[in-house]
Design a protein around this motif. Structure first.
Motif, PDB file in Angstrom:
ATOM      1  N   UNK A  32       0.823  -1.364   0.072  1.00 52.29           N
ATOM      2  CA  UNK A  32       0.221   0.129   0.115  1.00 52.29           C
ATOM      3  C   UNK A  32       0.511   1.280  -0.139  1.00 52.29           C
ATOM      4  N   UNK A  33       2.230   0.768   0.175  1.00 58.12           N
ATOM      5  CA  UNK A  33       3.003   2.466   0.233  1.00 58.12           C
ATOM      6  C   UNK A  33       3.345   2.600  -1.151  1.00 58.12           C
ATOM      7  N   UNK A  34       3.358   2.506  -1.605  1.00 59.23           N
ATOM      8  CA  UNK A  34       4.049   2.431  -2.937  1.00 59.23           C
ATOM      9  C   UNK A  34       3.579   1.818  -4.291  1.00 59.23           C
ATOM     10  N   UNK A  35       3.672   2.318  -5.501  1.00 61.36           N
ATOM     11  CA  UNK A  35       3.650   1.844  -6.723  1.00 61.36           C
ATOM     12  C   UNK A  35       4.679   2.020  -7.718  1.00 61.36           C
ATOM     13  N   UNK A  36       5.296   1.282  -8.905  1.00 62.89           N
ATOM     14  CA  UNK A  36       5.797   1.615  -9.652  1.00 62.89           C
ATOM     15  C   UNK A  36       6.212   0.634 -11.597  1.00 62.89           C
ATOM     16  N   UNK A  37       6.612   1.202 -12.156  1.00 66.57           N
ATOM     17  CA  UNK A  37       6.428   0.310 -13.559  1.00 66.57           C
ATOM     18  C   UNK A  37       7.671   0.784 -14.698  1.00 66.57           C
ATOM     19  N   UNK A  38       8.044   0.028 -15.060  1.00 68.57           N
ATOM     20  CA  UNK A  38       8.719   0.213 -16.208  1.00 68.57           C
ATOM     21  C   UNK A  38       8.292  -1.089 -17.357  1.00 68.57           C
ATOM     22  N   UNK A  39       8.633  -0.158 -18.240  1.00 65.78           N
ATOM     23  CA  UNK A  39       8.005  -0.815 -20.040  1.00 65.78           C
ATOM     24  C   UNK A  39       9.358  -0.473 -20.448  1.00 65.78           C
ATOM     25  N   UNK A  40       9.181  -1.638 -21.675  1.00 66.62           N
ATOM     26  CA  UNK A  40      10.570  -1.339 -22.771  1.00 66.62           C
ATOM     27  C   UNK A  40       9.571  -2.269 -23.364  1.00 66.62           C
ATOM     28  N   UNK A  41       9.251  -1.723 -24.509  1.00 67.41           N
ATOM     29  CA  UNK A  41       8.730  -2.990 -25.355  1.00 67.41           C
ATOM     30  C   UNK A  41       8.027  -3.551 -25.295  1.00 67.41           C
ATOM     31  N   UNK A  42       8.216  -4.884 -25.703  1.00 67.95           N
ATOM     32  CA  UNK A  42       7.378  -6.287 -24.859  1.00 67.95           C
ATOM     33  C   UNK A  42       7.740  -6.452 -23.695  1.00 67.95           C
ATOM     34  N   UNK A  43       8.238  -6.302 -22.565  1.00 71.91           N
ATOM     35  CA  UNK A  43       7.811  -6.650 -21.215  1.00 71.91           C
ATOM     36  C   UNK A  43       7.707  -5.502 -20.418  1.00 71.91           C
ATOM     37  N   UNK A  44       7.295  -5.816 -19.833  1.00 70.36           N
ATOM     38  CA  UNK A  44       6.947  -4.661 -18.930  1.00 70.36           C
ATOM     39  C   UNK A  44       6.623  -5.233 -17.021  1.00 70.36           C
ATOM     40  N   UNK A  45       6.994  -4.148 -16.180  1.00 69.60           N
ATOM     41  CA  UNK A  45       7.267  -5.055 -14.747  1.00 69.60           C
ATOM     42  C   UNK A  45       6.182  -3.661 -14.092  1.00 69.60           C
ATOM     43  N   UNK A  46       5.885  -4.345 -12.895  1.00 74.03           N
ATOM     44  CA  UNK A  46       4.711  -4.051 -12.092  1.00 74.03           C
ATOM     45  C   UNK A  46       5.258  -4.120 -10.434  1.00 74.03           C
ATOM     46  N   UNK A  47       4.687  -3.294  -9.933  1.00 74.05           N
ATOM     47  CA  UNK A  47       5.217  -3.229  -8.465  1.00 74.05           C
ATOM     48  C   UNK A  47       4.317  -2.325  -7.209  1.00 74.05           C
ATOM     49  N   UNK A  48       4.165  -3.491  -6.386  1.00 71.59           N
ATOM     50  CA  UNK A  48       3.592  -2.406  -5.237  1.00 71.59           C
ATOM     51  C   UNK A  48       4.269  -2.522  -3.956  1.00 71.59           C
ATOM     52  N   UNK A  49       4.533  -1.498  -3.476  1.00 75.64           N
ATOM     53  CA  UNK A  49       5.600  -2.031  -2.022  1.00 75.64           C
ATOM     54  C   UNK A  49       4.753  -1.659  -0.668  1.00 75.64           C
ATOM     55  N   UNK A  50       5.573  -2.667   0.079  1.00 75.37           N
ATOM     56  CA  UNK A  50       5.289  -2.005   1.387  1.00 75.37           C
ATOM     57  C   UNK A  50       6.893  -1.882   1.962  1.00 75.37           C
ATOM     58  N   UNK A  51       7.458  -1.160   2.709  1.00 79.30           N
ATOM     59  CA  UNK A  51       8.349   0.176   3.061  1.00 79.30           C
ATOM     60  C   UNK A  51       8.492  -0.450   4.721  1.00 79.30           C
ATOM     61  N   UNK A  52      10.095  -1.140   4.161  1.00 82.56           N
ATOM     62  CA  UNK A  52      10.906  -2.277   5.143  1.00 82.56           C
ATOM     63  C   UNK A  52      12.286  -1.066   5.559  1.00 82.56           C
ATOM     64  N   UNK A  53      12.530  -1.545   4.284  1.00 80.12           N
ATOM     65  CA  UNK A  53      13.779  -1.135   4.789  1.00 80.12           C
ATOM     66  C   UNK A  53      14.335   0.281   3.251  1.00 80.12           C
ATOM     67  N   UNK A  54      15.564   1.005   3.994  1.00 78.89           N
ATOM     68  CA  UNK A  54      15.293   1.733   3.364  1.00 78.89           C
ATOM     69  C   UNK A  54      14.162   2.899   2.835  1.00 78.89           C
ATOM     70  N   UNK A  55      13.489   3.009   4.201  1.00 80.62           N
ATOM     71  CA  UNK A  55      11.452   4.013   3.691  1.00 80.62           C
ATOM     72  C   UNK A  55      11.881   4.674   2.385  1.00 80.62           C
ATOM     73  N   UNK A  56      13.189   5.567   1.881  1.00 82.31           N
ATOM     74  CA  UNK A  56      13.277   6.835   1.401  1.00 82.31           C
ATOM     75  C   UNK A  56      13.591   6.608   0.259  1.00 82.31           C
ATOM     76  N   UNK A  57      14.503   5.034  -0.114  1.00 82.36           N
ATOM     77  CA  UNK A  57      15.371   5.157  -1.400  1.00 82.36           C
ATOM     78  C   UNK A  57      14.987   3.461  -2.216  1.00 82.36           C
ATOM     79  N   UNK A  58      14.122   2.843  -1.435  1.00 89.37           N
ATOM     80  CA  UNK A  58      13.563   1.532  -2.074  1.00 89.37           C
ATOM     81  C   UNK A  58      12.374   1.370  -3.093  1.00 89.37           C
ATOM     82  N   UNK A  59      12.792   2.329  -4.038  1.00 94.72           N
ATOM     83  CA  UNK A  59      11.826   1.879  -4.695  1.00 94.72           C
ATOM     84  C   UNK A  59      11.924   1.915  -6.326  1.00 94.72           C
ATOM     85  N   UNK A  60      10.958   0.449  -6.737  1.00 97.22           N
ATOM     86  CA  UNK A  60      10.913  -0.707  -7.866  1.00 97.22           C
ATOM     87  C   UNK A  60       9.836   0.398  -9.228  1.00 97.22           C
ATOM     88  N   UNK A  61       9.907  -0.554 -10.212  1.00 95.55           N
ATOM     89  CA  UNK A  61      11.783  -1.311 -10.384  1.00 95.55           C
ATOM     90  C   UNK A  61      12.624  -0.443 -10.464  1.00 95.55           C
TER      91      UNK A  61
END
Length: 629
Positions: A32-61
């Motif tokens: 519930x804390x964060x979301x992120x996406x990366x698209x590169x043509x035929x591939x797409x990565x999605x992410x939902x984050x529960x922040x546990x370590x490095x609360x400010x710097x752990x954004x994904x992908x």
């Protein structure tokens, strides 16, 4: 702890962001804390984050500075600080304090071999933008999950089935009869099967690679235990095991958010609390019970443990009414049917713990590692039984058959009559014989006899433990199948339903690999299971705790409630010809199980509970609950 998802199009058609957003939205509870996406043509990565370590710097992908390697990752890497130091020695430059980044740079340095260097729990995806290569992997002991589906020129994947289904558009999920037969026999569905047709789950310690237009799965974790030479004394093994426990607990206490413990009142969680106290104090602990009217309730035991070990303790009480009312919601959270009664207390204790903490340790693992179940006694002493002449065994087996309520004894004797190790595993882990389970299904629904399907799932690792004893071989298989695909699966789903991360120190990689090299006499001795583990417990816990029987959040109370309920609301399921289970099962065969149980001829409460769970799951599937966004 987080949730991952993604898609790969073999046709090179670009993945659309809205597809990923829909998949990620379906698992928002995992992050519930964060979301992120990366698209590169035929591939797409999605992410939902529960922040546990490095609360400010752990954004994904997350990627390297050159944007050549991208990672989405669900879990925790406990040795990330050591790996970071090693990678910095090779010249890698880190941008965050997050454990995810060691996967990014570790893959660049070692390729897929990075998986063998990780000590932790994970379900991950790595996109190698240079090689146009996608890697999916599940941790060695399956603490985290990765589901996937390949169809129509695309591959979908995610931490949960609902993410995979959400990416499939308007196609409604369907139940897989072959998988349902496995579930009814074992109370869970072994990897790579799932109860949803077309959706698979990576087996523990395996990976899936997409490269050059093709998918291939293989086992990356191939640890082969060899017995210690010379044989370790009990004192030496106890000292070394304690040292491994201490290191595992210390690693798994690393967190930038509040952390607690699920305290069941027994040895395992009590030992964890004692070891946690070596690294801090005033820990939050949580247990679940049912009130003073139940002699088997362990609220008092847990409260005494908390008092002795000085934790801030919270008790959760649930009732039979809550059990009946919430069972369908619990089954929906699981996504796949799991029919152990401990799913009920686990759901509620995780719900309450999340009000105070984001992370909890839990004491799962020692039963499988050190022989805590009745089946381990059969494995330990089964060779002696096989030497008894057939004429002497027959009267014992007949006498057991006259004890309809002693289901464990009957199953044990049935397993001891096996004609080989594989057949033994099938029998000792099953609720009912394969032919009886398959006989519940309508003719033509099952492709083949299910008798060998479980060991077929184990084919790529059973040959890795040739030098261990018979008990060790069974435990080796349990650690890689029954534990992750049943107990750890429901622990993951029911904790993350409340955005709570669970950590399992006793399943630390170093602990497991050490235990798998120990002989049977240090695990089960003089008819007592978990012998060496209990020796370690005695150094920290008073006799009053060590001597307590195993209760597992008092799940026997739930069994008792279910038996009582079979005479009322739940029994009506079996009499209802429109029940969802009868799409697959013959009503007369199911009702016979119920009739035999009600008349006291057989103890069928476990398989009947499985049928009720299956009914709830099928009803959820019919309204699209698994695919709900």
């Amino acid at each position: 702890m987080c949730g991952i998802c993604g898609k790969y199009n073999f046709s090179n058609r670009a993945v659309e962001r809205r597809e990923l957003e829909k998949m990620a939205r379906s698992i928002r509870h995992r992050g519930p804390d964060d979301e992120g996406y990366h698209l590169d043509g035929p591939v797409g990565l999605g992410f939902r984050r529960l922040s546990i370590i490095d609360l400010e710097g752990g954004h994904q992908p997350m990627s390297d500075q050159e944007k050549t390697t991208w990672v989405v990752f669900n879990g925790e890497i406990y040795n990330f600080q050591e790996l970071r130091t090693e990678l910095e020695g090779f010249g890698h430059v880190f941008q965050t304090r997050c454990d995810t980044e060691v996967i990014v740079h570790g893959y660049k340095q070692w390729g897929d071999e990075v998986l063998n260097r990780l000590n932790g729990m994970f379900g991950l995806a790595v996109w190698d933008a240079v090689r146009r290569r996608l890697l999916l992997a599940r941790d060695a002991f399956g603490i985290k999950l990765v589901y996937y589906r390949e169809q129509g020129g695309s591959l979908w994947f995610g931490s949960e089935i609902r993410a995979v289904c959400a990416g499939m558009g308007n196609e409604r999920p369907e139940a897989d009869p072959e998988a349902l037969s496995l579930f009814l026999r074992y109370r869970y569905t072994p990897s790579p099967y799932t109860a949803v047709k077309g959706v698979c789950k990576l087996a523990p310690g395996t990976k899936l690679v997409v490269e050059d237009g093709a998918c291939q799965t293989s086992r990356w974790y191939r640890f082969a235990p060899t017995p210690f030479v010379p044989h370790k004394s009990a004192a030496e093994a106890g000292e070394e095991l304690l040292d491994l426990y201490r290191k595992a607990v210390r690693r798994q206490l690393v967190s930038d958010v509040p952390l607690g413990l699920l305290l069941s009142g027994g040895n395992d969680s009590g030992l964890l609390l004692a070891l946690m106290n070596e690294n801090g104090a005033d820990w939050r602990t949580f247990t679940v019970g049912y009130g003073e009217s139940f002699a088997y309730d362990e609220l008092g035991d847990a409260e005494e443990s908390a008092r002795i070990l000085k934790s801030r303790h919270t008790s959760v009480r649930i009732s039979r009414a809550i059990f009946e009312q919430e069972l369908s919601n619990i089954v929906g959270s699981l996504e796949e049917p799991i029919a152990t009664s401990s799913i009920v207390p686990m759901y509620f204790v995780c719900q309450r713990a999340r009000e105070d903490v984001k992370v909890c340790l839990v004491g799962q693992g020692p039963d499988e590692l050190f022989g805590g179940y009745p089946r381990h006694l059969y494995a330990r002493y089964g060779a002696a039984w096989s030497t008894v002449p057939r004429w002497a065994r027959v009267p014992v087996e007949r006498a057991a058959a006259l004890l309809p309520r002693n289901e464990r004894l009957q199953r044990g004797l049935y397993a001891l009559g096996s004609d080989g190790p594989k057949n033994y595993y099938e029998r000792i882990l099953s609720l009912l014989p394969a032919e009886q389970i398959d006989g519940l299904f309508w003719d033509g629904l099952l492709k083949s006899d299910s008798g060998e399907r479980l060991t077929e799932c184990w084919a790529d690792f059973l040959d890795l433990a040739p030098d261990t004893d018979e008990l060790g071989k069974l435990q080796f298989a349990e650690i890689r199948s029954t534990l992750p695909d049943e107990l750890l699966m429901y622990a993951d789903k029911l904790s993350m339903a409340h955005s709570l991360e669970l950590r399992v120190p006793f399943l630390d990689k170093d602990v497991v690999e050490y235990a798998e090299r120990l002989p049977a006499d240090l695990k089960v001795r003089n008819g007592v299971g978990k012998w060496l583990h209990k020796q370690v417990c005695r150094e920290f816990l008073p006799k009053s705790i060590v001597a307590r029987p195993k209760r597992g959040f008092a799940m026997n109370v739930v069994d008792s409630w279910f038996r009582d309920t079979l005479g009322g609301t739940m029994a009506s399921t079996f009499e209802d010809d429109s029940a969802s289970i009868y799409q697959f099962l013959r009503p007369a065969a199911v009702r016979q199980l119920y009739t035999d149980h009600a008349a006291g001829r057989r103890d069928n409460h476990k398989v009947l509970f499985s049928l009720i769970v299956l009914e709830e799951w099928l009803k959820g599937l019919s309204v699209g609950e698994v695919a709900a966004v």
